[in-house]
Design a protein around this motif. Structure first.
Motif, PDB file in Angstrom:
ATOM      1  N   THR A  55      -0.191   8.811  13.660  1.00 37.65           N
ATOM      2  CA  THR A  55      -0.340   8.550  12.244  1.00 37.65           C
ATOM      3  C   THR A  55       0.639   7.466  11.828  1.00 37.65           C
ATOM      4  N   THR A  56       0.248   6.779  10.911  1.00 39.57           N
ATOM      5  CA  THR A  56       0.795   5.685  10.400  1.00 39.57           C
ATOM      6  C   THR A  56       1.723   5.990   9.157  1.00 39.57           C
ATOM      7  N   HIS A  57       2.957   5.421   9.113  1.00 40.01           N
ATOM      8  CA  HIS A  57       3.754   5.526   7.952  1.00 40.01           C
ATOM      9  C   HIS A  57       3.175   4.749   6.841  1.00 40.01           C
ATOM     10  N   ARG A  58       3.259   5.248   5.939  1.00 41.25           N
ATOM     11  CA  ARG A  58       2.987   4.476   4.637  1.00 41.25           C
ATOM     12  C   ARG A  58       4.026   4.642   3.821  1.00 41.25           C
ATOM     13  N   PRO A  59       4.877   3.566   3.186  1.00 42.90           N
ATOM     14  CA  PRO A  59       5.851   3.691   2.155  1.00 42.90           C
ATOM     15  C   PRO A  59       5.419   4.575   1.020  1.00 42.90           C
ATOM     16  N   GLY A  60       6.365   5.089   0.438  1.00 44.86           N
ATOM     17  CA  GLY A  60       6.367   5.978  -0.676  1.00 44.86           C
ATOM     18  C   GLY A  60       5.772   5.142  -1.976  1.00 44.86           C
ATOM     19  N   LEU A  61       5.365   5.661  -2.948  1.00 40.65           N
ATOM     20  CA  LEU A  61       4.633   4.983  -4.025  1.00 40.65           C
ATOM     21  C   LEU A  61       5.577   4.918  -5.076  1.00 40.65           C
ATOM     22  N   ILE A  62       5.809   3.769  -5.748  1.00 40.65           N
ATOM     23  CA  ILE A  62       6.743   3.411  -6.766  1.00 40.65           C
ATOM     24  C   ILE A  62       6.369   4.269  -8.080  1.00 40.65           C
ATOM     25  N   LEU A  63       5.038   4.254  -8.277  1.00 38.24           N
ATOM     26  CA  LEU A  63       4.483   4.988  -9.323  1.00 38.24           C
ATOM     27  C   LEU A  63       3.767   6.283  -8.613  1.00 38.24           C
TER      28      LEU A  63
ATOM     29  N   LEU B 256      -5.238   9.023  -8.560  1.00 40.35           N
ATOM     30  CA  LEU B 256      -6.098   8.079  -8.818  1.00 40.35           C
ATOM     31  C   LEU B 256      -6.494   7.211  -7.484  1.00 40.35           C
ATOM     32  N   TYR B 257      -5.374   6.900  -6.655  1.00 39.47           N
ATOM     33  CA  TYR B 257      -5.568   6.155  -5.468  1.00 39.47           C
ATOM     34  C   TYR B 257      -6.337   6.877  -4.525  1.00 39.47           C
ATOM     35  N   ALA B 258      -6.161   8.223  -4.162  1.00 39.38           N
ATOM     36  CA  ALA B 258      -7.051   9.189  -3.523  1.00 39.38           C
ATOM     37  C   ALA B 258      -8.484   9.090  -3.843  1.00 39.38           C
ATOM     38  N   THR B 259      -8.568   9.132  -5.367  1.00 35.24           N
ATOM     39  CA  THR B 259     -10.013   9.230  -5.769  1.00 35.24           C
ATOM     40  C   THR B 259     -10.743   8.000  -5.365  1.00 35.24           C
ATOM     41  N   LEU B 260     -10.191   7.113  -5.582  1.00 38.75           N
ATOM     42  CA  LEU B 260     -10.923   5.796  -5.531  1.00 38.75           C
ATOM     43  C   LEU B 260     -10.939   4.751  -4.200  1.00 38.75           C
ATOM     44  N   ASN B 261     -10.028   5.586  -3.148  1.00 35.95           N
ATOM     45  CA  ASN B 261      -9.859   4.973  -1.874  1.00 35.95           C
ATOM     46  C   ASN B 261     -11.363   4.619  -1.195  1.00 35.95           C
ATOM     47  N   GLU B 262     -11.997   5.638  -1.157  1.00 33.90           N
ATOM     48  CA  GLU B 262     -13.393   5.631  -0.332  1.00 33.90           C
ATOM     49  C   GLU B 262     -14.448   4.535  -1.301  1.00 33.90           C
ATOM     50  N   SER B 263     -14.388   4.930  -2.648  1.00 32.28           N
ATOM     51  CA  SER B 263     -15.247   3.891  -3.367  1.00 32.28           C
ATOM     52  C   SER B 263     -14.889   2.524  -3.341  1.00 32.28           C
ATOM     53  N   ALA B 264     -13.434   2.333  -3.258  1.00 27.00           N
ATOM     54  CA  ALA B 264     -13.261   0.711  -3.295  1.00 27.00           C
ATOM     55  C   ALA B 264     -13.686   0.217  -1.983  1.00 27.00           C
TER      56      ALA B 264
END
Length: 149
Positions: free
Chosen positions: A5-13, A19-27
């Motif tokens: 698994t890749t480590h992703r930095p935490g979100l500032i917001l 919102l990011y999860a919803t738009l990920n595949e559409s983007a």
């Protein structure tokens, strides 16, 4: 066993996570459709005159031009359609990336335009390489038929 698994930095917001999860595949789908559609547009003139680039491809060292020119036209036009709709995405994107890599050489070296002349080709090549490796997502014809390369 190794953790892949890749480590992703935490979100500032963090409240934007849904919102990011919803738009990920559409983007990602939007990027695939736009890149494929622009490749179709770019290849349209070549597909209307498939032997029109004979001199150019021979000037780059691809002989016989009567073979390579229509192949160039078909790769740009039909490859763009396949990438846009997400059918045979990986091989279509790989073929397009190869053609676009040659355009990097053409603009950057042959025409001596340097990075400024090759930057669009570099960007397109990177996008096509992304889809050659990643494939399509659930919003594609590949997903509808349940198979992809």
């Amino acid at each position: 066993m190794t953790d892949t698994t890749t480590h992703r930095p935490g979100l500032i917001l963090p409240f934007l996570r849904p919102l990011y999860a919803t738009l990920n595949e559409s983007a990602e789908t939007l990027l695939r459709v736009v890149a494929g559609g622009l490749l179709v547009t770019h290849g349209y003139g070549k597909i209307m005159n498939p032997f029109g680039a004979v001199g150019m491809v021979e000037g780059l060292g691809f002989y016989p031009g009567v073979f390579w020119s229509p192949l160039l036209a078909a790769t740009e036009f039909f490859g763009g359609i396949l990438v846009a709709i997400g059918l045979f995405t990986r091989p279509a994107a790989l073929a397009s990336a190869i053609v676009l890599a040659v355009t990097i050489y053409f603009h950057g070296i042959v025409k001596m335009e340097g990075l400024g002349g090759a930057e669009k080709s570099i960007l397109w090549t990177a996008i096509m390489l992304y889809f050659a490796v990643r494939g399509s997502n659930s919003q594609s014809v590949d997903a509808r038929i349940g198979r992809q390369f």
